[in-house]
Design a protein around this motif. Structure first.
Motif, PDB file in Angstrom:
ATOM      1  N   THR A  75       0.865  -1.231  -0.168  1.00  0.00           N
ATOM      2  CA  THR A  75      -0.008   0.137  -0.056  1.00  0.00           C
ATOM      3  C   THR A  75       0.946   1.390  -0.133  1.00  0.00           C
ATOM      4  OG1 THR A  75      -1.587  -1.348   1.377  1.00  0.00           O
ATOM      5  CG2 THR A  75      -1.953   1.346   1.230  1.00  0.00           C
ATOM      6  N   THR A  76       2.095   1.425   0.606  1.00  0.00           N
ATOM      7  CA  THR A  76       3.068   2.556   0.732  1.00  0.00           C
ATOM      8  C   THR A  76       4.173   2.501  -0.212  1.00  0.00           C
ATOM      9  OG1 THR A  76       3.762   1.286   2.708  1.00  0.00           O
ATOM     10  CG2 THR A  76       2.107   2.789   3.028  1.00  0.00           C
ATOM     11  N   PHE A  77       4.844   1.093  -0.059  1.00  0.00           N
ATOM     12  CA  PHE A  77       6.333   1.169  -0.723  1.00  0.00           C
ATOM     13  C   PHE A  77       6.274   1.355  -2.204  1.00  0.00           C
ATOM     14  CE2 PHE A  77      10.286  -0.027   1.768  1.00  0.00           C
ATOM     15  CZ  PHE A  77       9.634   0.402   2.948  1.00  0.00           C
ATOM     16  N   PRO A  78       5.367   0.956  -3.019  1.00  0.00           N
ATOM     17  CA  PRO A  78       5.429   1.189  -4.550  1.00  0.00           C
ATOM     18  C   PRO A  78       5.455   2.622  -4.591  1.00  0.00           C
ATOM     19  CG  PRO A  78       4.039  -0.759  -4.049  1.00  0.00           C
ATOM     20  CD  PRO A  78       4.415  -0.322  -2.811  1.00  0.00           C
ATOM     21  N   LYS A  79       4.334   3.241  -4.071  1.00  0.00           N
ATOM     22  CA  LYS A  79       4.408   4.570  -4.196  1.00  0.00           C
ATOM     23  C   LYS A  79       5.717   5.493  -4.044  1.00  0.00           C
ATOM     24  CE  LYS A  79       2.259   8.664  -5.242  1.00  0.00           C
ATOM     25  NZ  LYS A  79       1.773   8.893  -6.665  1.00  0.00           N
ATOM     26  N   LEU A  80       6.208   5.033  -2.561  1.00  0.00           N
ATOM     27  CA  LEU A  80       7.331   5.692  -2.050  1.00  0.00           C
ATOM     28  C   LEU A  80       8.606   5.422  -2.966  1.00  0.00           C
ATOM     29  CD1 LEU A  80       8.965   6.972   0.353  1.00  0.00           C
ATOM     30  CD2 LEU A  80       9.325   4.672   1.310  1.00  0.00           C
ATOM     31  N   LEU A  81       8.608   4.533  -3.710  1.00  0.00           N
ATOM     32  CA  LEU A  81       9.903   3.914  -4.517  1.00  0.00           C
ATOM     33  C   LEU A  81       9.748   4.847  -5.762  1.00  0.00           C
ATOM     34  CD1 LEU A  81       9.720   0.107  -4.474  1.00  0.00           C
ATOM     35  CD2 LEU A  81      11.557   1.483  -3.907  1.00  0.00           C
ATOM     36  N   HIS A  82       8.541   5.071  -6.100  1.00  0.00           N
ATOM     37  CA  HIS A  82       8.235   5.920  -7.430  1.00  0.00           C
ATOM     38  C   HIS A  82       8.748   7.419  -7.073  1.00  0.00           C
ATOM     39  CE1 HIS A  82       5.681   8.551  -9.878  1.00  0.00           C
ATOM     40  NE2 HIS A  82       6.015   7.867 -11.072  1.00  0.00           N
ATOM     41  N   MET A  83       8.280   7.880  -5.913  1.00  0.00           N
ATOM     42  CA  MET A  83       8.315   9.327  -5.296  1.00  0.00           C
ATOM     43  C   MET A  83      10.047   9.516  -5.204  1.00  0.00           C
ATOM     44  SD  MET A  83       5.795  10.493  -2.315  1.00  0.00           S
ATOM     45  CE  MET A  83       6.101   9.232  -1.355  1.00  0.00           C
ATOM     46  N   VAL A  84      10.734   8.642  -4.558  1.00  0.00           N
ATOM     47  CA  VAL A  84      12.222   8.734  -4.435  1.00  0.00           C
ATOM     48  C   VAL A  84      12.995   8.648  -5.816  1.00  0.00           C
ATOM     49  CG1 VAL A  84      14.332   7.353  -3.470  1.00  0.00           C
ATOM     50  CG2 VAL A  84      12.218   7.597  -2.289  1.00  0.00           C
ATOM     51  N   TYR A  85      12.458   7.942  -6.717  1.00  0.00           N
ATOM     52  CA  TYR A  85      13.111   7.851  -7.950  1.00  0.00           C
ATOM     53  C   TYR A  85      12.852   9.063  -8.902  1.00  0.00           C
ATOM     54  CZ  TYR A  85      15.080   5.663 -11.995  1.00  0.00           C
ATOM     55  OH  TYR A  85      15.658   5.344 -13.330  1.00  0.00           O
ATOM     56  N   THR A  86      11.730   9.329  -8.993  1.00  0.00           N
ATOM     57  CA  THR A  86      11.206  10.290  -9.719  1.00  0.00           C
ATOM     58  C   THR A  86      11.195  11.850  -9.161  1.00  0.00           C
ATOM     59  OG1 THR A  86       8.910  10.070  -9.455  1.00  0.00           O
ATOM     60  CG2 THR A  86       9.753   8.818 -11.239  1.00  0.00           C
ATOM     61  N   GLN A  87      11.179  11.931  -7.908  1.00  0.00           N
ATOM     62  CA  GLN A  87      10.836  12.981  -7.053  1.00  0.00           C
ATOM     63  C   GLN A  87       9.358  13.860  -7.463  1.00  0.00           C
ATOM     64  OE1 GLN A  87      13.095  14.781  -4.386  1.00  0.00           O
ATOM     65  NE2 GLN A  87      13.524  12.319  -4.538  1.00  0.00           N
ATOM     66  N   GLN A  88       8.491  13.071  -8.092  1.00  0.00           N
ATOM     67  CA  GLN A  88       7.238  13.294  -8.193  1.00  0.00           C
ATOM     68  C   GLN A  88       6.424  13.038  -7.010  1.00  0.00           C
ATOM     69  OE1 GLN A  88       5.842  11.781 -11.790  1.00  0.00           O
ATOM     70  NE2 GLN A  88       7.442  12.521 -12.975  1.00  0.00           N
ATOM     71  N   LYS A  89       6.203  14.075  -6.204  1.00  0.00           N
ATOM     72  CA  LYS A  89       5.614  13.877  -4.814  1.00  0.00           C
ATOM     73  C   LYS A  89       4.080  14.175  -4.581  1.00  0.00           C
ATOM     74  CE  LYS A  89      10.340  15.352  -3.359  1.00  0.00           C
ATOM     75  NZ  LYS A  89      10.896  16.260  -2.759  1.00  0.00           N
ATOM     76  N   THR A  90       3.549  13.653  -5.499  1.00  0.00           N
ATOM     77  CA  THR A  90       1.951  13.835  -5.540  1.00  0.00           C
ATOM     78  C   THR A  90       1.141  12.730  -5.501  1.00  0.00           C
ATOM     79  OG1 THR A  90       1.736  13.715  -8.095  1.00  0.00           O
ATOM     80  CG2 THR A  90       2.329  15.989  -6.965  1.00  0.00           C
ATOM     81  N   ILE A  91       0.138  12.701  -4.717  1.00  0.00           N
ATOM     82  CA  ILE A  91      -0.726  11.659  -4.604  1.00  0.00           C
ATOM     83  C   ILE A  91      -2.285  12.162  -4.895  1.00  0.00           C
ATOM     84  CG2 ILE A  91      -0.910  11.842  -2.146  1.00  0.00           C
ATOM     85  CD1 ILE A  91      -1.207   8.602  -2.061  1.00  0.00           C
ATOM     86  N   SER A  92      -3.136  11.471  -5.622  1.00  0.00           N
ATOM     87  CA  SER A  92      -4.572  12.144  -5.667  1.00  0.00           C
ATOM     88  C   SER A  92      -5.174  12.130  -4.474  1.00  0.00           C
ATOM     89  CB  SER A  92      -5.205  11.417  -6.823  1.00  0.00           C
ATOM     90  OG  SER A  92      -5.485   9.934  -6.267  1.00  0.00           O
ATOM     91  N   PHE A  93      -6.434  12.742  -4.235  1.00  0.00           N
ATOM     92  CA  PHE A  93      -7.239  12.793  -3.141  1.00  0.00           C
ATOM     93  C   PHE A  93      -7.759  11.373  -2.957  1.00  0.00           C
ATOM     94  CE2 PHE A  93     -11.206  13.458  -1.075  1.00  0.00           C
ATOM     95  CZ  PHE A  93     -10.946  14.123  -0.163  1.00  0.00           C
ATOM     96  N   THR A  94      -8.365  10.694  -4.050  1.00  0.00           N
ATOM     97  CA  THR A  94      -8.898   9.269  -4.078  1.00  0.00           C
ATOM     98  C   THR A  94      -7.714   8.409  -3.648  1.00  0.00           C
ATOM     99  OG1 THR A  94     -10.444  10.122  -5.718  1.00  0.00           O
ATOM    100  CG2 THR A  94     -10.100   7.920  -5.250  1.00  0.00           C
TER     101      THR A  94
END
Length: 308
Positions: A75-94
């Motif tokens: 639930t958390t780590f795939p998004k965290l990996l994406h953020m760390v690698y790309t520095q795109q730190k957004t998550i949709s409200f939904t």
């Protein structure tokens, strides 16, 4: 939702670093942790599922624990990996609200599963002659169904109230995932009702599961101390040490993360505590439960031989 809330489509979240030279090392570290957790827990779950000899209450609960750990970390780590690698730190409200619900549901379910596992050990050690009757596979299936029902329903009121908060002052969450306390810090709505609900729910769930676990172990220890031989005492206690270790780590990290006032929230400190809570228990569970478990290792070898 209305006003500014109706325009809100995403949040920005805190990443562990903005330094470019740290991005790749952190990405590799988090990826290794994630892969070890998935591989370890998937091995435990698959071995228990494919081995008829492991279709016992203790292993049924352990299989559920492994499935929970896989789901929880995913639930958390795939998004965290994406953020760390790309520095795109957004998550949709939904996505944020979904993440909040799933983490709450799986965290609650895991706490109850650990408590039921303590009760299972109590029955095995203190009531051995009634164990087969009271902890039959049919009863265990009912236990598991009840645990999942409670876990999936428990966070619903808090999540629904949070989804209707107004976030007009800031859309930046000082955390690496959508957690309830960081969300409450940035809302301009009144949060008193939600905070009371959070503390009531947390205290009730925490103390009920802790009470069941503690009472079980009081009886277990009293029973073990009555065993005449030191070898017998050691053998009886060895069946509980793995579970006791996991319970200690689980409740230690959850206490540091949640059971304190929101006014004491510190983004860096709490992100570190949250990382331990999210990753440490799923990382250690497969090794704690299986490294010294001869029965599990024998069945794992049989499956390996069957495959190759």
């Amino acid at each position: 939702m209305s006003g500014n809330q109706s325009k809100l489509t995403s949040f920005t979240v805190l990443c562990f670093t903005e330094e470019k030279y740290l991005q790749i090392p952190l990405f590799i570290l988090f990826l290794l942790i994630y892969l070890i957790i998935i591989l370890g827990n998937a091995t435990v779950f698959t071995t228990i599922t494919l081995s008829p000899k492991l279709h016992t209450p203790m292993y049924m609960f352990l299989g559920n624990l492994s499935f929970l750990d896989i789901s929880y970390i995913s639930t958390t780590f795939p998004k965290l990996l994406h953020m760390v690698y790309t520095q795109q730190k957004t998550i949709s409200f939904t996505g944020c609200i979904t993440q909040l619900y799933v983490l709450g549901a799986f965290g609650c379910t895991e706490g109850i599963v650990l408590a039921i596992m303590a009760y299972d050990r109590y029955m095995a050690i203190c009531q051995p002659f009634r164990y087969a009757l009271l902890m039959s596979l049919k009863h265990c299936a009912r236990f598991i169904a009840g645990v999942w029902a409670v876990g999936l329903l428990d966070p619903v009121p808090i999540v629904l109230l949070t989804a209707n908060l107004l976030f007009c002052s800031s859309h930046h969450i000082d955390h690496f995932y959508c957690d309830i306390i960081p969300l409450l810090k940035i809302t301009c709505s009144d949060t008193s009702t939600i905070e009371i609900l959070i503390y009531m729910n947390g205290v009730i769930m925490f103390f009920i599961t802790m009470a069941l676990t503690s009472i079980s172990y009081v009886f277990i220890i009293c029973t073990i101390l009555k065993i005449q031989t030191s070898q017998g005492r050691q053998k009886a206690f060895s069946t509980c040490t793995s579970h006791l270790t996991c319970v200690t780590i689980f409740y230690g990290t959850i206490t540091c993360s949640y059971l304190r006032p929101t006014t004491s929230y510190n983004p860096v400190q709490d992100s570190c505590f949250a990382l331990l809570y999210v990753a440490l228990v799923p990382l250690l569970n497969p090794f704690i439960y299986t490294l010294k478990n001869k029965e599990f290792k024998d069945n794992l070898k049989k499956i390996g031989i069957r495959i190759y």
